[in-house]
Write a protein that holds these residues in place. Structure first.
Motif, PDB file in Angstrom:
ATOM      1  N   UNK A   1     -24.695  -1.049  -7.774  1.00 23.03           N
ATOM      2  CA  UNK A   1     -23.367  -0.515  -7.452  1.00 23.03           C
ATOM      3  C   UNK A   1     -23.360  -0.146  -5.973  1.00 23.03           C
ATOM      4  N   UNK A   2     -22.180  -0.020  -5.419  1.00 29.19           N
ATOM      5  CA  UNK A   2     -22.026   0.375  -4.028  1.00 29.19           C
ATOM      6  C   UNK A   2     -22.916  -0.485  -3.126  1.00 29.19           C
ATOM      7  N   UNK A   3     -22.818  -1.790  -3.307  1.00 30.43           N
ATOM      8  CA  UNK A   3     -23.524  -2.748  -2.463  1.00 30.43           C
ATOM      9  C   UNK A   3     -25.035  -2.521  -2.455  1.00 30.43           C
TER      10      UNK A   3
ATOM     11  N   UNK B   1     -20.487   8.946  -7.647  1.00 31.06           N
ATOM     12  CA  UNK B   1     -20.814   9.535  -6.350  1.00 31.06           C
ATOM     13  C   UNK B   1     -19.965  10.766  -6.091  1.00 31.06           C
TER      14      UNK B   1
ATOM     15  N   UNK C   1     -23.739   8.065   0.949  1.00 31.84           N
ATOM     16  CA  UNK C   1     -23.255   8.411  -0.387  1.00 31.84           C
ATOM     17  C   UNK C   1     -24.242   9.332  -1.093  1.00 31.84           C
ATOM     18  N   UNK C   2     -23.701  10.296  -1.833  1.00 29.79           N
ATOM     19  CA  UNK C   2     -24.546  11.198  -2.627  1.00 29.79           C
ATOM     20  C   UNK C   2     -24.089  11.143  -4.078  1.00 29.79           C
TER      21      UNK C   2
ATOM     22  N   UNK D   1     -16.453  -3.586  -3.422  1.00 29.69           N
ATOM     23  CA  UNK D   1     -17.706  -3.134  -2.825  1.00 29.69           C
ATOM     24  C   UNK D   1     -18.277  -1.911  -3.540  1.00 29.69           C
ATOM     25  N   UNK D   2     -17.544  -1.323  -4.491  1.00 30.41           N
ATOM     26  CA  UNK D   2     -18.112  -0.178  -5.221  1.00 30.41           C
ATOM     27  C   UNK D   2     -18.727  -0.635  -6.553  1.00 30.41           C
TER      28      UNK D   2
ATOM     29  N   UNK E   1     -15.535   3.418  -0.732  1.00 27.20           N
ATOM     30  CA  UNK E   1     -16.224   4.145   0.345  1.00 27.20           C
ATOM     31  C   UNK E   1     -16.495   3.235   1.533  1.00 27.20           C
ATOM     32  N   UNK E   2     -16.413   3.775   2.735  1.00 24.95           N
ATOM     33  CA  UNK E   2     -16.688   2.987   3.934  1.00 24.95           C
ATOM     34  C   UNK E   2     -18.098   2.430   3.876  1.00 24.95           C
ATOM     35  N   UNK E   3     -18.277   1.260   4.473  1.00 22.17           N
ATOM     36  CA  UNK E   3     -19.555   0.558   4.357  1.00 22.17           C
ATOM     37  C   UNK E   3     -20.755   1.393   4.761  1.00 22.17           C
ATOM     38  N   UNK E   4     -20.624   2.159   5.853  1.00 21.76           N
ATOM     39  CA  UNK E   4     -21.801   2.919   6.286  1.00 21.76           C
ATOM     40  C   UNK E   4     -21.703   4.401   5.920  1.00 21.76           C
ATOM     41  N   UNK E   5     -20.791   4.743   4.986  1.00 17.94           N
ATOM     42  CA  UNK E   5     -20.687   6.143   4.560  1.00 17.94           C
ATOM     43  C   UNK E   5     -21.957   6.528   3.795  1.00 17.94           C
TER      44      UNK E   5
ATOM     45  N   UNK F   1     -26.642   0.307  -2.903  1.00 20.56           N
ATOM     46  CA  UNK F   1     -27.122   1.657  -2.559  1.00 20.56           C
ATOM     47  C   UNK F   1     -27.561   2.409  -3.805  1.00 20.56           C
ATOM     48  N   UNK F   2     -26.924   2.116  -4.932  1.00 25.74           N
ATOM     49  CA  UNK F   2     -27.311   2.731  -6.207  1.00 25.74           C
ATOM     50  C   UNK F   2     -27.482   1.653  -7.270  1.00 25.74           C
TER      51      UNK F   2
ATOM     52  N   UNK G   1     -30.363   0.854  11.323  1.00 21.87           N
ATOM     53  CA  UNK G   1     -30.227   2.262  11.716  1.00 21.87           C
ATOM     54  C   UNK G   1     -30.134   3.187  10.520  1.00 21.87           C
ATOM     55  N   UNK G   2     -29.768   2.633   9.361  1.00 20.57           N
ATOM     56  CA  UNK G   2     -29.575   3.446   8.164  1.00 20.57           C
ATOM     57  C   UNK G   2     -30.837   3.403   7.292  1.00 20.57           C
TER      58      UNK G   2
END
Lengths: 329, 260
Positions: free
Chosen positions: A137-139, B26, B17-18, B124-125, B11-15, A141-142, A293-294
């Protein structure tokens, strides 16, 4: 019928899509945990020989689901034929490879059956009798563990490369030819022949070193950084989809599900976050270097070596060090 | 041509996320933007309108914050907007999202008869790549996915579909139809200052949860747990200034990985 797993294999223009074997491997793994036998269905016209090929795996049965309307793929004919077939067989679980063709019809098929489809799974869990599919999910990230809240048949697609097709257990199954259900009305989409654009000038699959750039490169002129590094390494420049969408590099240099699949000795990912569409095209690379950078970017999950930092500072420094190393060698 | 564009705020691509407290979603206090493939779908709709005349309507389902992507679409040239507004739309599965959109554009809520419905190929989500296809099934319309070229013909549409690994296919179909659009089909425009001003005068229709609730069913799939993925590989992370990092990296490639 007792609980079973049905794999929907794929062919196009008389050729088996090899990812079908990956889905069979997934089904065999789930079968070991659940005890549900694996069956396979292949839709098409005159596909007995291909079904025989599938039957060389350790599965209970292979169905060749055939009709002239399935000769060329249309979502209408596939949904109609498979809806009828699945309604009759009532498998517990239906698995598909996550191909572009499956993406085109499987959601519609699920809804036509009044069921749901968990798409693009990268794994499964069988926890206390509950079957969960893991998806990004979220590209990337999760990851999420997703369960079926409704009745079977449950449908899921398996991301390319999640299971190894060559690990599918061999065996010998019977092939049964089944006449597919055919709708009264013709398909509403008329397909024409599949083609490739003009022959590609570069064959990235042959490159030993690839320097790939992503969104983090910010502007077209910054591509020079990647070109310098590639030159120092004797490699090719490539990119993730957004860079080619912007026209900064030709489409033939795109790595990922819609572009090329590569497995070079050395792969540099510069400013590439690592969305699954890109990862599937390069995760077989021997050594993967990520500069981003991330620190949370998913690319670091598959990288062998990573630098968190500003690529505009790090990349020129790396190019210099490579040149030094080469000069000294 | 009357065109509906389904867009989503993500959400923005480089945001950064938590996870929320129960690790099922999230935390929503991040920056948002329009889902990129949807931006391409909107651009394509605007181009078709400019070529053939007609009207472009944009629709989204989401909290109050999601009206931002509708305003941006109006500023770029869309004619009117529909906002299915409620926090609850965020957690609907693809089928229910499609049902909500279908309800908002069909009687009794509306009598829009769109010739063409377009949306991005995936978000993207969630990234399920299903909503557009499901919308077609619910509305009883034909559909085509991952479209990279649209040409209106006398009888309907001549479309270029992207397949894997650099393959393509042309297909023909009649309208009305639903298409999911691939990124890169066109070049995105920016909103102009005049466009931004005019957007404020354009109609935005709100649709509430209560108005579509009867068309929804229970989600048939549920996210049990959301988490940071486990690493598949042990990654050697290199620290230090750019110069130091570069030196260590090249040393690693030479001595450990032995690839240069």
């Amino acid at each position: 019928m007792a609980d079973s797993i049905l794999v929907v294999a794929e062919q196009r223009e008389g050729k088996l899509n090899r990812v079908s074997f990956e889905t069979i491997a997934a089904a065999q793994a789930i079968s070991k945990d659940t005890g549900w036998p694996v069956e396979v269905v292949l839709a098409g016209n005159g596909v007995s020989a291909l079904a025989q090929e599938l039957a060389q795996k350790a599965v209970a049965k292979v169905y060749a689901l055939e009709s002239p309307t399935l000769e060329a793929y249309t979502s209408d004919s596939y949904v109609y034929a498979l809806k009828s077939f699945i309604s009759e067989k009532q498998p517990k679980l239906v698995l598909f490879p996550h191909t572009y063709q499956v993406r085109d019809f499987a959601p519609r098929l699920a809804l036509a059956l009044d069921r749901t489809l968990i798409s693009d799974s990268i794994g499964y869990k069988h926890d206390g009798g509950k079957l969960l599919f893991t998806r990004q999910m979220f590209q990337g990230k999760f990851a999420a563990d997703v369960s079926f809240a409704g009745d079977a048949p449950w449908l899921a697609t398996i991301q390319i490369g999640t299971f190894r097709g060559d690990h599918a257990e061999a065996g010998s199954a019977l092939v049964e030819n089944v006449a597919a259900a055919v709708a009264d009305s013709p398909a509403r989409v008329t397909p024409h022949e599949v083609f490739q654009e003009a022959k590609q000038a570069v064959d990235l699959s042959q490159a030993e070193v690839i320097v790939a750039v992503g969104r983090g490169i910010k502007e077209q002129k910054n591509l020079a950084l990647a070109e310098d590094l590639a030159k120092a390494l004797g490699g090719e420049v490539a990119a993730s989809r957004p860079i080619c969408d912007n026209g900064w590099l030709p489409l033939e240099r795109q790595i990922g599900s819609s572009g090329q699949t590569v497995a070079p000795k050395l792969y540099f990912a510069l400013g590439i976050s690592g969305a699954i569409q890109h990862i599937v095209g390069m995760k077989g690379s021997r050594t993967i270097v990520a500069i981003n950078k991330d620190a949370e970017a998913p690319i670091f999950e598959i990288a062998d070596v990573g630098v968190v930092g500003n690529l505009f500072d790090v990349v020129p420094a790396v190019t210099e060090e490579i040149k030094k190393a080469r000069a000294g060698a | 041509m009357k065109i509906l564009v389904c867009i989503k705020q993500v959400p923005q691509k480089d945001a950064p996320l938590k996870l929320n407290d129960d690790s099922t979603w999230i935390r929503e206090d991040v920056s948002y933007e329009v889902n990129e493939p949807d931006a391409y779908a909107l651009e394509e709709a605007l181009r078709q309108k400019e070529k053939h005349g007609g009207e472009v309507t944009v629709i989204t389902a989401g909290p109050a914050r999601a009206s931002q992507v509708l305003r941006e679409a109006l500023a770029k040239g869309a004619d009117r907007a529909i906002h299915l507004e409620d926090d609850k739309f965020v957690r609907l599965d693809s089928a229910n999202t499609a049902r909500a959109i279908a309800a908002a554009v069909a009687p009794p809520l509306s009598d829009d008869n769109f010739d063409l419905i377009v949306t991005g190929l995936q978000s993207d989500d969630y990234g399920c790549a299903q909503t557009g296809v499901l919308l077609a099934e619910i509305l009883g319309l034909p559909h085509a996915t991952i479209i990279i070229g649209i040409e209106k013909t006398d009888g309907g549409l001549h479309l270029k579909r992207e397949l894997e690994a650099g393959h393509y296919q042309f297909i023909d179909m009649k309208m009305p139809a639903v298409l999911t659009i691939q990124s890169g089909i066109n070049k995105l425009r920016y909103a102009t200052l005049i466009g931004i001003k005019q957007a404020k005068m354009k109609p935005m229709r709100k649709v509430t949860w209560a108005e579509v609730e009867s068309k929804l069913s229970r989600n048939q799939q549920e996210i049990e747990r959301l988490y940071v993925p486990q690493k598949q590989k042990k990654t050697e992370m290199i620290q230090g200034s750019a110069g130091e990092a570069a030196r260590k990296l090249v040393e690693y490639l030479k001595n450990e990985a032995r690839v240069i």
